[in-house]
Enzyme design. Structure first.
Site, PDB file in Angstrom:
ATOM      1  N   LEU A  39      40.743  35.598  26.215  1.00  0.00           N
ATOM      2  CA  LEU A  39      41.059  35.562  27.644  1.00  0.00           C
ATOM      3  C   LEU A  39      42.462  36.099  27.937  1.00  0.00           C
ATOM      4  CD1 LEU A  39      39.646  32.013  28.536  1.00  0.00           C
ATOM      5  CD2 LEU A  39      38.442  34.208  28.531  1.00  0.00           C
ATOM      6  N   HIS A  63      40.947  37.420  33.342  1.00  0.00           N
ATOM      7  CA  HIS A  63      39.961  36.322  33.338  1.00  0.00           C
ATOM      8  C   HIS A  63      40.471  35.130  34.154  1.00  0.00           C
ATOM      9  CE1 HIS A  63      38.888  38.223  29.326  1.00  0.00           C
ATOM     10  NE2 HIS A  63      37.738  38.240  29.965  1.00  0.00           N
ATOM     11  N   GLN A  82      24.804  42.939  23.225  1.00  0.00           N
ATOM     12  CA  GLN A  82      25.410  43.970  24.076  1.00  0.00           C
ATOM     13  C   GLN A  82      26.356  44.886  23.305  1.00  0.00           C
ATOM     14  OE1 GLN A  82      27.342  40.880  26.564  1.00  0.00           O
ATOM     15  NE2 GLN A  82      29.088  42.275  26.681  1.00  0.00           N
ATOM     16  N   GLN A 121      36.190  43.707  38.713  1.00  0.00           N
ATOM     17  CA  GLN A 121      35.955  45.097  39.128  1.00  0.00           C
ATOM     18  C   GLN A 121      36.133  46.075  37.968  1.00  0.00           C
ATOM     19  OE1 GLN A 121      38.406  46.617  42.456  1.00  0.00           O
ATOM     20  NE2 GLN A 121      38.328  48.600  41.422  1.00  0.00           N
ATOM     21  N   LYS A 122      36.916  45.690  36.937  1.00  0.00           N
ATOM     22  CA  LYS A 122      37.137  46.629  35.832  1.00  0.00           C
ATOM     23  C   LYS A 122      35.800  47.070  35.233  1.00  0.00           C
ATOM     24  CE  LYS A 122      38.641  45.480  31.679  1.00  0.00           C
ATOM     25  NZ  LYS A 122      37.753  46.146  30.693  1.00  0.00           N
ATOM     26  N   MET A 167      44.032  45.217  32.457  1.00  0.00           N
ATOM     27  CA  MET A 167      43.989  44.162  31.440  1.00  0.00           C
ATOM     28  C   MET A 167      42.607  44.105  30.796  1.00  0.00           C
ATOM     29  SD  MET A 167      46.298  41.088  32.909  1.00  0.00           S
ATOM     30  CE  MET A 167      48.053  41.357  33.155  1.00  0.00           C
ATOM     31  N   SER A 168      42.608  43.990  29.469  1.00  0.00           N
ATOM     32  CA  SER A 168      41.369  43.938  28.713  1.00  0.00           C
ATOM     33  C   SER A 168      41.627  43.186  27.416  1.00  0.00           C
ATOM     34  CB  SER A 168      40.895  45.362  28.388  1.00  0.00           C
ATOM     35  OG  SER A 168      39.891  45.334  27.390  1.00  0.00           O
TER      36      SER A 168
END
Length: 276
Positions: A31, A35, A59, A146-147, A182-183
């Site tokens: 996170l 998040h 996935q 939205q990313k 951010m990821s």
């Protein structure tokens, strides 16, 4: 914060809440501030907030990517507690999947465009797990970032096709100071990668500032050249799409979005910007 790892425990607990509204934030863990912003939006709009952390095997199109996906569960729990999340659902794979399960949902062209082209089968895995999680949690509202714009559209389509009674809420992209979206994957970036990765948001912002519906093809060519000229960056796509279908945008598009994906060093990043 209450932590559940089985479907029966969390369902029993949620059933005891007597009609309180539930906001749900499904995650793969690792996170970050993005998040936490979803948790905050869910808290503002609901009586109870549930976050799930589940690294969903169906996935991931690359087994190495699944293996390398960060899983800092103790840190994640601390972050959720600091954000005053009410419930964490953290199940093992065996709690979500039976052996030899089959799943296929016809979501149309959305499955094969953009991310779908580069990660075949990815969105079948996403719809499979989100359907299961929604069935377990039965939330009032589902909060997504939205990313992952295409993922939001895919899940919206699934909700519509399967008539799932949930309201979808898309939350804005949270960015690092230089503009990088951010990821959870950003932890794999070296200092040089991080510097080079800023070209993604710069290029998207350039597209937005210079947008002209009659010059879409040329803008995409120029944007691709910008990405390709940055050291250590291998772009997969940069496209100006209709925000409702993700097919190529044209003068009839009332909503327009620019989306990109690129490998920066060894890390694959995605980003987008709403043009109109």
């Amino acid at each position: 914060m209450k932590i559940f790892s089985t479907r029966s425990e969390i369902q029993q607990y949620l059933a005891s809440l007597n009609g309180k509204t539930v906001g749900f934030v499904p995650t793969l863990g690792a996170l970050h501030r993005g998040h936490i912003s979803l948790i905050e939006q869910a808290k503002a709009g609901n009586d109870v907030v549930v976050c799930s952390i589940f690294v969903n095997p169906t996935q991931f199109t690359d087994p190495k990517d699944l293996e390398n996906y960060p899983r800092p569960i103790a840190t994640d729990i601390s972050k959720l507690e600091a954000a005053e999340c009410d419930i964490l659902f953290h199940p093992p794979v065996s709690e979500i999947y039976d052996d030899n399960e089959h799943w296929h949902l016809n979501i149309g062209p959305l499955e094969f465009l953009l991310e779908g082209e580069f990660r075949p089968g990815h969105y079948q895995g996403v719809t499979q797990v989100v359907y299961k999680l929604l069935d377990i949690v039965k939330p009032t509202r589902l909060y997504l970032g939205q990313k992952d714009y295409q993922q939001f559209m895919v899940i919206s389509r699934m909700v519509e096709l399967l008539k799932i009674p949930v309201q979808l809420v898309m939350c804005p992209i949270e960015r690092e100071p230089g503009g990088l979206a951010m990821s959870s994957r950003n932890i794999h970036l070296t200092a040089d990668d991080r510097q080079h990765s800023l070209i993604l948001s710069k290029t998207l912002n350039w597209l937005k500032a210079n947008f002209d519906v009659n010059k879409i093809f040329q803008l995409e060519q120029d944007a691709m050249a910008m990405l390709q000229s940055e050291p250590g960056v291998e772009p997969e796509y940069i496209e100006i799409a209709d925000g409702k279908t993700l097919l190529p945008a044209d003068e009839s598009s009332t909503s327009i979005i620019a989306l990109t994906a690129a490998r920066v060093g060894k890390t694959r990043l995605i980003d987008n910007v709403v043009i109109r």
